[in-house]
Design a protein around this motif. Structure first.
Motif, PDB file in Angstrom:
ATOM      1  N   ILE A 239     -12.462  45.927  -6.726  1.00 31.19           N
ATOM      2  CA  ILE A 239     -13.309  45.485  -7.835  1.00 31.19           C
ATOM      3  C   ILE A 239     -12.866  44.121  -8.356  1.00 31.19           C
ATOM      4  N   SER A 240     -11.569  43.891  -8.473  1.00 28.83           N
ATOM      5  CA  SER A 240     -11.102  42.592  -8.967  1.00 28.83           C
ATOM      6  C   SER A 240     -11.417  41.476  -7.965  1.00 28.83           C
ATOM      7  N   ALA A 241     -11.355  41.776  -6.662  1.00 27.19           N
ATOM      8  CA  ALA A 241     -11.738  40.787  -5.656  1.00 27.19           C
ATOM      9  C   ALA A 241     -13.227  40.473  -5.742  1.00 27.19           C
ATOM     10  N   ALA A 242     -14.046  41.482  -6.013  1.00 28.71           N
ATOM     11  CA  ALA A 242     -15.490  41.252  -6.161  1.00 28.71           C
ATOM     12  C   ALA A 242     -15.764  40.389  -7.395  1.00 28.71           C
TER      13      ALA A 242
ATOM     14  N   ASN B 154      -2.695  58.549   7.639  1.00 28.20           N
ATOM     15  CA  ASN B 154      -3.946  58.726   6.906  1.00 28.20           C
ATOM     16  C   ASN B 154      -3.954  57.819   5.684  1.00 28.20           C
ATOM     17  N   ALA B 155      -4.787  56.807   5.733  1.00 27.04           N
ATOM     18  CA  ALA B 155      -4.908  55.865   4.629  1.00 27.04           C
ATOM     19  C   ALA B 155      -6.368  55.765   4.228  1.00 27.04           C
ATOM     20  N   ILE B 156      -6.591  55.524   2.971  1.00 27.74           N
ATOM     21  CA  ILE B 156      -7.950  55.317   2.473  1.00 27.74           C
ATOM     22  C   ILE B 156      -8.129  53.830   2.213  1.00 27.74           C
ATOM     23  N   ARG B 157      -9.173  53.269   2.775  1.00 32.44           N
ATOM     24  CA  ARG B 157      -9.487  51.844   2.589  1.00 32.44           C
ATOM     25  C   ARG B 157     -10.747  51.750   1.742  1.00 32.44           C
ATOM     26  N   TYR B 158     -10.792  50.740   0.888  1.00 33.31           N
ATOM     27  CA  TYR B 158     -11.911  50.567  -0.039  1.00 33.31           C
ATOM     28  C   TYR B 158     -12.703  49.325   0.328  1.00 33.31           C
ATOM     29  N   HIS B 159     -14.009  49.443   0.204  1.00 30.15           N
ATOM     30  CA  HIS B 159     -14.942  48.358   0.491  1.00 30.15           C
ATOM     31  C   HIS B 159     -15.886  48.234  -0.702  1.00 30.15           C
ATOM     32  N   VAL B 160     -16.421  47.032  -0.910  1.00 25.80           N
ATOM     33  CA  VAL B 160     -17.342  46.840  -2.024  1.00 25.80           C
ATOM     34  C   VAL B 160     -18.520  45.975  -1.561  1.00 25.80           C
ATOM     35  N   SER B 161     -19.725  46.445  -1.861  1.00 24.04           N
ATOM     36  CA  SER B 161     -20.945  45.672  -1.627  1.00 24.04           C
ATOM     37  C   SER B 161     -21.320  45.004  -2.938  1.00 24.04           C
ATOM     38  N   ILE B 162     -21.718  43.748  -2.862  1.00 23.91           N
ATOM     39  CA  ILE B 162     -22.066  42.975  -4.058  1.00 23.91           C
ATOM     40  C   ILE B 162     -23.554  42.676  -4.012  1.00 23.91           C
ATOM     41  N   TYR B 163     -24.263  43.082  -5.068  1.00 22.96           N
ATOM     42  CA  TYR B 163     -25.702  42.845  -5.179  1.00 22.96           C
ATOM     43  C   TYR B 163     -25.961  41.855  -6.301  1.00 22.96           C
ATOM     44  N   GLY B 164     -26.807  40.872  -6.040  1.00 28.83           N
ATOM     45  CA  GLY B 164     -27.113  39.828  -7.007  1.00 28.83           C
ATOM     46  C   GLY B 164     -28.138  40.259  -8.029  1.00 28.83           C
ATOM     47  N   PRO B 165     -28.495  39.337  -8.932  1.00 26.81           N
ATOM     48  CA  PRO B 165     -29.478  39.645  -9.966  1.00 26.81           C
ATOM     49  C   PRO B 165     -30.850  40.049  -9.408  1.00 26.81           C
ATOM     50  N   GLN B 166     -31.190  39.600  -8.197  1.00 20.74           N
ATOM     51  CA  GLN B 166     -32.469  39.968  -7.582  1.00 20.74           C
ATOM     52  C   GLN B 166     -32.372  41.287  -6.822  1.00 20.74           C
TER      53      GLN B 166
ATOM     54  N   VAL C  43     -25.607  40.318  -1.575  1.00 16.34           N
ATOM     55  CA  VAL C  43     -25.184  38.937  -1.349  1.00 16.34           C
ATOM     56  C   VAL C  43     -23.768  38.854  -0.794  1.00 16.34           C
ATOM     57  N   GLY C  44     -23.029  39.951  -0.800  1.00 19.27           N
ATOM     58  CA  GLY C  44     -21.671  39.918  -0.285  1.00 19.27           C
ATOM     59  C   GLY C  44     -21.147  41.302   0.039  1.00 19.27           C
ATOM     60  N   TYR C  45     -20.127  41.329   0.903  1.00 19.82           N
ATOM     61  CA  TYR C  45     -19.488  42.585   1.287  1.00 19.82           C
ATOM     62  C   TYR C  45     -18.016  42.279   1.536  1.00 19.82           C
ATOM     63  N   LEU C  46     -17.153  42.917   0.772  1.00 17.01           N
ATOM     64  CA  LEU C  46     -15.713  42.728   0.920  1.00 17.01           C
ATOM     65  C   LEU C  46     -15.119  44.050   1.391  1.00 17.01           C
ATOM     66  N   ARG C  47     -14.143  43.991   2.307  1.00 19.66           N
ATOM     67  CA  ARG C  47     -13.661  45.236   2.890  1.00 19.66           C
ATOM     68  C   ARG C  47     -12.153  45.261   3.061  1.00 19.66           C
ATOM     69  N   ASP C  48     -11.661  46.483   3.287  1.00 22.02           N
ATOM     70  CA  ASP C  48     -10.268  46.761   3.628  1.00 22.02           C
ATOM     71  C   ASP C  48      -9.285  46.456   2.503  1.00 22.02           C
TER      72      ASP C  48
ATOM     73  N   ASP D 116     -16.349  32.641  -8.190  1.00 19.78           N
ATOM     74  CA  ASP D 116     -16.405  31.516  -7.262  1.00 19.78           C
ATOM     75  C   ASP D 116     -17.844  31.146  -6.910  1.00 19.78           C
ATOM     76  N   ARG D 117     -18.673  32.137  -6.736  1.00 17.23           N
ATOM     77  CA  ARG D 117     -20.081  31.873  -6.410  1.00 17.23           C
ATOM     78  C   ARG D 117     -20.790  31.169  -7.570  1.00 17.23           C
ATOM     79  N   GLN D 118     -20.504  31.588  -8.785  1.00 18.67           N
ATOM     80  CA  GLN D 118     -21.132  30.955  -9.952  1.00 18.67           C
ATOM     81  C   GLN D 118     -20.661  29.524 -10.118  1.00 18.67           C
ATOM     82  N   LEU D 119     -19.405  29.241  -9.783  1.00 17.85           N
ATOM     83  CA  LEU D 119     -18.911  27.864  -9.847  1.00 17.85           C
ATOM     84  C   LEU D 119     -19.608  26.969  -8.838  1.00 17.85           C
ATOM     85  N   THR D 120     -19.822  27.467  -7.630  1.00 20.53           N
ATOM     86  CA  THR D 120     -20.474  26.650  -6.609  1.00 20.53           C
ATOM     87  C   THR D 120     -21.967  26.472  -6.906  1.00 20.53           C
TER      88      THR D 120
END
Length: 95
Positions: A79-82, A50-62, A66-71, A88-92
């Motif tokens: 949160i640090s990966a988001a 039994n393990a708990i995995r965390y996922h994060v949805s990323i919403y932009g200013p609008q 704009v992104g989804y990171l998982r596992d 990285d997105r702001q740099l590009t």
């Protein structure tokens, strides 16, 4: 002739883009960073360990997703990966 009555709401959209939640997913927290909003979710696995995995949805200013990171094994890693993803997105976008 048989009559069948449904108990669903008539306001519910039964179209192609109906919103539904995955079973076992819990919405844990919301964090904002540089105009982006992160929604942290956790899900317990059904494997023998039994393990708990965390996922994060990323919403932009609008306010669009704009992104989804998982596992991730912990909420702080998700949160640090988001935050790195946003950096990285702001740099590009500046190039």
């Amino acid at each position: 002739m048989a009559l069948f009555f449904g108990s669903h709401s008539h306001k519910q959209d039964l179209g192609k883009f109906r919103e539904s939640r995955r079973i076992g997913v819990q919405h844990d927290d919301q964090v904002t960073h540089d105009g982006y909003r992160f929604e942290l979710m956790s899900m317990k696995s059904n494997s023998p360990i039994n393990a708990i995995r965390y996922h994060v949805s990323i919403y932009g200013p609008q306010k669009l997703r704009v992104g989804y990171l998982r596992d991730f094994p912990s909420a702080s890693q998700a949160i640090s990966a988001a935050k790195r993803w946003v950096a990285d997105r702001q740099l590009t976008e500046k190039k």
